[in-house]
Enzyme design. Structure first.
Site, short mmCIF file in Angstrom:
data_model
loop_
_atom_site.label_atom_id
_atom_site.label_comp_id
_atom_site.label_asym_id
_atom_site.label_seq_id
_atom_site.Cartn_x
_atom_site.Cartn_y
_atom_site.Cartn_z
N HIS A 124 -29.41 23.40 10.33
CA HIS A 124 -28.38 24.44 10.53
C HIS A 124 -27.44 24.53 9.33
O HIS A 124 -26.25 24.81 9.50
CB HIS A 124 -27.61 24.14 11.83
CG HIS A 124 -28.49 24.14 13.03
ND1 HIS A 124 -29.06 25.29 13.56
CD2 HIS A 124 -28.98 23.12 13.78
CE1 HIS A 124 -29.82 24.98 14.59
NE2 HIS A 124 -29.79 23.68 14.76
N ASN B 203 7.18 -2.72 5.84
CA ASN B 203 5.88 -2.10 6.05
C ASN B 203 6.11 -0.97 7.04
O ASN B 203 6.67 -1.20 8.11
CB ASN B 203 4.91 -3.15 6.64
CG ASN B 203 3.56 -2.53 6.97
OD1 ASN B 203 3.24 -1.45 6.51
ND2 ASN B 203 2.77 -3.23 7.79
N GLY B 204 5.73 0.25 6.67
CA GLY B 204 5.93 1.37 7.59
C GLY B 204 6.52 2.56 6.86
O GLY B 204 6.42 2.68 5.64
N GLU C 150 -16.96 3.85 1.40
CA GLU C 150 -15.80 2.97 1.31
C GLU C 150 -15.88 2.01 0.14
O GLU C 150 -14.87 1.72 -0.48
CB GLU C 150 -15.73 2.10 2.58
CG GLU C 150 -15.14 2.77 3.77
CD GLU C 150 -14.86 1.74 4.85
OE1 GLU C 150 -15.81 1.25 5.46
OE2 GLU C 150 -13.69 1.42 5.04
N TRP D 194 0.90 -1.15 0.00
CA TRP D 194 0.00 0.00 0.00
C TRP D 194 0.93 1.19 0.00
O TRP D 194 1.61 1.47 1.00
CB TRP D 194 -0.89 -0.02 1.24
CG TRP D 194 -1.96 1.04 1.23
CD1 TRP D 194 -3.15 1.01 0.57
CD2 TRP D 194 -1.91 2.31 1.90
NE1 TRP D 194 -3.87 2.16 0.80
CE2 TRP D 194 -3.14 2.99 1.61
CE3 TRP D 194 -1.00 2.95 2.72
CZ2 TRP D 194 -3.44 4.25 2.10
CZ3 TRP D 194 -1.30 4.20 3.21
CH2 TRP D 194 -2.51 4.85 2.91
N LYS E 156 -19.77 3.17 5.20
CA LYS E 156 -19.80 1.93 4.42
C LYS E 156 -20.02 2.22 2.95
O LYS E 156 -19.36 1.68 2.08
CB LYS E 156 -20.90 1.00 4.95
CG LYS E 156 -20.66 0.41 6.31
CD LYS E 156 -19.70 -0.76 6.31
CE LYS E 156 -18.27 -0.51 6.55
NZ LYS E 156 -17.76 0.14 7.70
N GLU F 272 -22.01 5.49 10.35
CA GLU F 272 -21.43 4.21 9.90
C GLU F 272 -22.03 3.79 8.56
O GLU F 272 -21.32 3.33 7.67
CB GLU F 272 -21.65 3.14 10.97
CG GLU F 272 -21.17 1.76 10.62
CD GLU F 272 -19.68 1.68 10.28
OE1 GLU F 272 -18.95 2.65 10.56
OE2 GLU F 272 -19.26 0.67 9.70
C1 AGP Z 1 -13.69 0.31 8.59
O1 AGP Z 1 -14.74 0.08 7.63
C2 AGP Z 1 -12.63 1.13 8.00
N1 AGP Z 1 -11.95 0.32 7.03
C3 AGP Z 1 -11.71 1.87 8.91
O2 AGP Z 1 -12.37 3.06 9.21
C4 AGP Z 1 -11.32 1.20 10.26
O3 AGP Z 1 -12.45 1.11 11.08
C5 AGP Z 1 -10.30 2.10 10.95
O4 AGP Z 1 -9.16 2.18 10.12
C6 AGP Z 1 -9.90 1.61 12.34
O5 AGP Z 1 -9.29 0.34 12.23
P1 AGP Z 1 -9.13 -0.53 13.59
O6 AGP Z 1 -10.51 -0.81 14.07
O7 AGP Z 1 -8.38 -1.75 13.16
O8 AGP Z 1 -8.35 0.31 14.56
#
Ligand code: AGP
Length: 613
Positions: free
Chosen positions: A511, A102-103, A495, A76, A492, A488
Site C-alpha cells: 500500500h 533533573n526535570g 537507536e 541530558w 534497535k 523492535e
Molecule cells: C528502548 O530501546 C528505548 N531506549 C526506549 O524506547 C524505551 O523503551 C522507552 O523510552 C520506554 O522506557 P521504559 O520502558 O523505561 O518506560
C-alpha cells in the site's frame, strides 16, 4: 533524563564515591556533568561539557578530595545547549549554595524575570538556575536550607528531582522529588542520594524511594522526610537484592551485549517461579490477579513507549488469542492527550522498564481517572508506575544499563505471555491442558535461547550485519506477533547505528512503502510457522521481485529458501516465536553499530529513562 548524586559524610572524602555514582548514572544523560563539594564555608564547583572523563581531568588535582558533602550531576539537555555554563551544579553566586536538577521548570521564565528584577544575575540559559536563585534568596533572608527549598518549590510548576547543598548556619544537604526518581540511603556515618538505586549500591542496599511531593533532609546517618508544607512523612527503607556486580559489565565489552546474553536467565527468573504446572496456570505476587477480578473485565488498554510499546503490541496478540478479550494499545504520549474514551470495565496495563517514563506515568494516571483498574509490567519494584498501579507483574531482568533495551523487552514479552495465560485460565478460554502445553513450551525456550547465543551462531549474524554496514536504509517486515518484532528490530538499529530502518506490517508494504525498495536494499523478513507464514512468504516474494535483498529471520524453512541470506532460529509455537526472533535482531543491530564505530551503550541524543515529556 539526567543523573543526580549527593553525599554527606562524617568522615569526608565523598568525591570519589560521587564520581563513581555519576559513572553508573551516565546512561541517563551524558552531554555534560559536574560536581560541587564543600569542606568548610566555601563551595567549590567543577563542571564540564562532554563525558565524565572530561570532568575527571578537572578533579585530578585532588583539591576537592577531602570534602565531606557534595552533589553531582550528569546532564541530558532540555533548556540550554550542552556547554560548561549550562552544566550542573548551578549556584546563586553567593559561593554558599549548589543545586542539581533533573526535570523541567515550566514557569522558569516568569520566575527568572522576577529574580532579575531584584538584581540577581544569571550565568546560564537553564531553567535550573532559577531554582538556585530562589533558594539563595530564601537563605539570604535567614531561612534554613530545608525551609528555603520548601518555600522555593512552592513557587515552581513542573517536574523536578533536585539536590541542594549549602554551607553556613542551617546549611546541609536537601533533596526533593516531583516526577523524576530519587533514592536515598544512609549508613551510620553518611547519607547518600541518587537518581537510581545503582548509584547507592556500593554504599548500602537499604534504600528509600522518595515519592512525589517528598522533601528530604540528609545528614550523616540520618534522613528526615516531609511534604512541601513541612509535615513529617514515614518512608521506610527497602532492601535491594541487586549487587554492584550485576550492574557491572561482567567481562563483556558493552552492557548491551551482556544484557543480551542474560536473557535466558531473565526468562527463568521472570517466568519459572510463577508457573503452576498442575493447573496449567500462573500466579503473580503483587496485587489482585484473581479469577473474579479478571472475569469482570471488558477490555484491556495497553499504554507504553518505545520498546515497551512493542512488547505491549505482542501482548495484544497473545491476550486476544488466549483470553478472547479486546485489547487496545496506544503510544502513552498520544493516549494522554487525545481525550480517550474507556468503555466498560477496562484494565489499563502500563508496560515500562524503568517505571519512571513521564508519558507512561501520565497515561496511567489518566486511565485511572477515567475509571480503569490499573496494572503494570515493570522492572523496578520501587518505581512510580509500580507504586501507582493496583497490581504488578515484576520483570526480573535486573538492572538494564544499555540505553537500547534488550533483556527488559524479552522479560516484558514473557510477562505478557504469562498474563495472557492467566487471563485465559481465569476467563475459561484456556483449559487446564491448553495452559499446561503453553507453559511447558515456555519452559523449553531457555535452551533455544542459549542456542541463539552460541558464538558460531552469533558470528553468522554479525557477518551479515557487517556486510550491510553501508546500507542507506532497511526495512523490517513481519506479521502477527512478529510484526512488533519487526518494529523492535528496526528501532534497535536506529537507536545504536543511527541508520534509517523502518519496521512495517508485511501486508501493508504493497500500500505504498514498497515504492521505496531499490535494488539491493536490505529487507529483514521475520517469520515463523503458523497462521500467517504463507502470507509473509508472499510478501517476501513481492519485495524480492522489486530487487530487495531479503534477509530471512526465524524458523520458517520455506522463507529461508526464498531469501538471499538467512538467520535461523529454533522452532517454537508461533505465540512464543517473538521471544526467540528478537534475539538475532538485537545482535544484528549490535554488530552493525560496532562495525560503524557507534557508541553502543550511550547512543547519541538518547537517554535510558525519559522522565520528562
Ligand atoms: C528502548 O530501546 C528505548 N531506549 C526506549 O524506547 C524505551 O523503551 C522507552 O523510552 C520506554 O522506557 P521504559 O520502558 O523505561 O518506560
Amino acid at each position: 533524563m539526567c543523573g543526580i548524586v549527593g553525599a554527606f559524610s562524617r568522615r569526608g572524602a565523598v568525591l570519589d564515591g560521587m564520581v563513581e555514582g555519576l559513572r553508573v548514572l551516565e546512561y541517563r544523560g551524558y552531554d555534560s556533568c559536574g560536581v560541587a563539594v564543600a569542606d568548610g564555608e566555601r563551595i567549590e564547583i567543577r563542571r564540564k561539557v562532554g563525558r565524565l572523563s572530561e570532568l575527571e581531568k578537572l578533579l585530578a588535582d585532588g583539591a576537592l578530595a577531602g570534602a565531606r558533602i557534595g552533589v553531582g550531576h550528569t546532564r541530558w539537555a532540555t533548556h540550554g545547549a550542552p556547554s560548561d555554563e549550562n552544566a550542573h551544579p548551578h549556584s546563586d553566586g553567593s559561593g554558599r549554595l549548589a543545586l542539581v536538577h533533573n526535570g523541567i521548570i515550566e514557569n522558569y521564565l516568569e520566575l527568572r524575570r522576577e529574580l532579575e528584577a531584584e538584581g540577581r544575575k544569571f550565568s546560564s540559559e537553564t531553567d535550573t538556575e532559577v531554582l538556585s536563585h530562589l533558594v539563595g534568596r530564601e537563605l539570604a533572608r535567614g531561612a534554613k536550607l530545608v525551609d528555603a527549598v520548601r518555600t522555593s518549590l512552592a513557587r515552581v510548576h513542573g517536574y523536578y528531582a533536585i539536590a541542594v547543598m549549602s554551607t553556613g548556619a542551617g546549611g546541609g544537604l536537601v533533596a526533593a522529588r516531583q516526577g523524576p526518581p530519587l533514592v536515598v540511603g544512609v549508613t551510620p556515618d553518611a547519607a547518600y542520594l541518587g537518581s537510581d538505586v545503582l548509584a547507592l549500591l556500593p554504599h548500602t542496599r537499604d534504600v528509600v524511594y522518595l515519592e512525589d511531593g517528598d522533601v528530604v533532609e540528609l545528614s550523616p546517618g540520618h534522613y528526615t522526610v516531609t511534604d512541601l508544607a513541612g509535615k513529617p512523612l514515614e518512608r521506610k527503607p527497602r532492601r535491594i537484592d541487586w549487587n554492584a556486580e550485576q550492574a557491572s559489565k561482567g567481562g563483556y565489552p558493552h552492557f548491551m551485549l551482556k544484557e543480551i546474553h542474560e536473557q535466558p536467565d531473565v526468562l527463568a527468573r521472570t517466568a519459572f517461579d510463577r508457573i503452576l504446572s498442575d493447573s496449567g496456570d500462573v500466579s503473580f505476587e503483587h496485587g489482585d490477579w484473581s479469577d473474579e477480578r479478571l472475569r469482570a473485565l471488558d477490555r484491556v488498554q495497553v499504554i507504553a513507549c518505545g520498546t515497551a510499546l512493542h512488547a505491549g503490541q505482542v501482548a495484544r496478540y497473545l491476550i486476544e488469542q488466549f483470553a478472547r478479550i479486546p485489547v487496545d494499545i496506544d503510544y502513552a504520549s498520544e493516549f494522554r492527550y487525545r481525550d480517550p474514551v474507556l468503555a466498560g470495565r477496562t484494565l489499563a496495563l502500563a508496560v515500562s522498564q524503568s517505571g519512571e517514563t513521564a508519558d507512561t506515568l501520565a497515561a496511567l494516571r489518566l486511565a485511572r481517572q477515567l475509571g480503569a483498574t490499573t496494572a503494570a509490567i515493570c522492572n523496578v519494584m520501587g518505581s512510580t508506575v509500580v507504586r501507582e498501579s493496583e497490581s504488578t507483574i515484576l520483570t526480573h531482568a535486573g538492572p538494564e544499563i544499555g540505553v537500547a533495551s534488550t533483556k527488559a523487552f524479552v522479560a516484558q514479552v514473557v510477562a505478557a505471555f504469562l498474563l495472557a495465560v492467566r487471563l485465559g485460565r481465569a476467563r475459561g478460554t484456556l483449559s487446564v491442558e491448553q495452559g499446561r502445553e503453553l507453559l511447558d513450551e515456555l519452559r523449553r525456550l531457555r535452551p533455544r535461547m542459549e542456542a541463539l547465543l552460541a558464538p558460531a551462531t552469533i558470528e553468522r549474524t554479525a557477518a551479515i550485519a557487517r556486510a550491510h554496514v553501508d546500507a542507506k536504509g532497511f526495512f523490517f517486515l513481519g506479521r502477527g506477533v512478529n510484526f512488533p518484532i519487526a518494529l523492535e528490530g528496526a528501532l534497535k538499529l536506529k537507536e545504536i547505528s543511527y541508520v534509517h530502518a523502518e519496521g512495517y506490517a508485511a501486508g501493508e508494504m504493497k500500500h505504498g512503502p514498497i515504492a521505496l525498495i531499490s535494488k539491493g536494499m536490505p529487507i529483514v523478513v521475520v517469520n515463523a510457522p503458523g497462521a500467517v507464514a504463507d502470507k509473509v512468504r508472499s510478501n517476501l516474494h513481492e519485495v524480492k521481485a522489486r530487487g530487495g535483498h531479503v534477509i530471512s529471520v526465524g524458523s520458517d524453512a520455506a522463507s529461508h529458501e526464498l531469501a538471499d541470506e538467512t538467520i535461523e532460529v529454533p522452532a517454537t509455537i508461533e505465540a512464543l516465536s517473538a521471544v526467540l526472533n528478537v534475539i538475532p535482531l538485537q545482535l544484528f543491530a549490535y554488530h552493525h553499530a560496532l562495525a560503524r564505530g557507534c557508541d553502543i551503550d550511550k547512543p547519541r541524543n538518547l537517554a535510558k529513562s525519559v522522565t520528562v515529556e
